[in-house]
Design a protein around this motif. Structure first.
Motif, PDB file in Angstrom:
ATOM      1  N   ASP A  46      15.958  36.629  18.812  1.00 46.32           N
ATOM      2  CA  ASP A  46      14.883  36.481  17.831  1.00 46.32           C
ATOM      3  C   ASP A  46      13.508  36.571  18.485  1.00 46.32           C
ATOM      4  N   MET A  47      13.458  36.393  19.799  1.00 45.56           N
ATOM      5  CA  MET A  47      12.210  36.462  20.551  1.00 45.56           C
ATOM      6  C   MET A  47      12.132  37.778  21.346  1.00 45.56           C
ATOM      7  N   GLN A  48      12.941  38.769  20.923  1.00 38.29           N
ATOM      8  CA  GLN A  48      13.018  40.087  21.572  1.00 38.29           C
ATOM      9  C   GLN A  48      13.477  40.003  23.020  1.00 38.29           C
ATOM     10  N   ILE A  49      14.350  39.039  23.305  1.00 35.91           N
ATOM     11  CA  ILE A  49      14.961  38.918  24.636  1.00 35.91           C
ATOM     12  C   ILE A  49      16.459  39.115  24.445  1.00 35.91           C
ATOM     13  N   ASP A  50      16.928  40.299  24.751  1.00 39.69           N
ATOM     14  CA  ASP A  50      18.348  40.617  24.597  1.00 39.69           C
ATOM     15  C   ASP A  50      19.062  40.511  25.936  1.00 39.69           C
ATOM     16  N   GLY A  51      20.368  40.327  25.876  1.00 41.33           N
ATOM     17  CA  GLY A  51      21.177  40.305  27.083  1.00 41.33           C
ATOM     18  C   GLY A  51      21.574  38.920  27.548  1.00 41.33           C
ATOM     19  N   SER A  52      21.217  37.890  26.815  1.00 45.96           N
ATOM     20  CA  SER A  52      21.574  36.536  27.225  1.00 45.96           C
ATOM     21  C   SER A  52      22.995  36.203  26.800  1.00 45.96           C
ATOM     22  N   THR A  53      23.722  35.583  27.684  1.00 41.94           N
ATOM     23  CA  THR A  53      25.060  35.089  27.376  1.00 41.94           C
ATOM     24  C   THR A  53      24.973  33.569  27.347  1.00 41.94           C
ATOM     25  N   HIS A  54      26.099  32.892  27.451  1.00 40.58           N
ATOM     26  CA  HIS A  54      26.076  31.431  27.504  1.00 40.58           C
ATOM     27  C   HIS A  54      25.667  30.920  28.886  1.00 40.58           C
ATOM     28  N   MET A  55      25.484  31.806  29.828  1.00 36.76           N
ATOM     29  CA  MET A  55      25.060  31.451  31.188  1.00 36.76           C
ATOM     30  C   MET A  55      23.640  31.970  31.419  1.00 36.76           C
ATOM     31  N   PHE A  56      22.677  31.413  30.681  1.00 36.75           N
ATOM     32  CA  PHE A  56      21.311  31.927  30.642  1.00 36.75           C
ATOM     33  C   PHE A  56      20.699  32.194  32.012  1.00 36.75           C
TER      34      PHE A  56
END
Length: 79
Positions: A46-56
């Motif tokens: 939602d903040m235009q940060i893609d590619g995050s998994t559960h291990m930020f």
């Protein structure tokens, strides 16, 4: 909920969580807010940060995520 109202709370999800990740904790978030608490939900996409998994912090975009966390803390913690 009164105890939780005294501590700022951050809930953060990665990319692969579905269409409405905030819905999973909407009831609890409303209860904390109703008690006067400060709870924030952040979904990096939602903040235009893609590619995050559960291990930020282990993802390639970890510095962007860390900057979000620092900004959130700076807005809530005073000297």
């Amino acid at each position: 909920m009164k105890a939780l109202a005294n501590v700022p709370i951050l809930v953060m999800f990665g990319d692969c969580i579905g269409d409405s990740p905030a819905g999973a904790c909407a009831k609890e978030m409303a209860q904390i807010e109703d008690a006067g608490g400060d709870i924030t939900f952040i979904a990096p996409p939602d903040m235009q940060i893609d590619g995050s998994t559960h291990m930020f912090i282990q993802d390639k975009n970890n510095l962007q995520v860390a900057d979000m966390l620092i900004d959130w803390i700076d807005a809530r913690v005073t000297d």
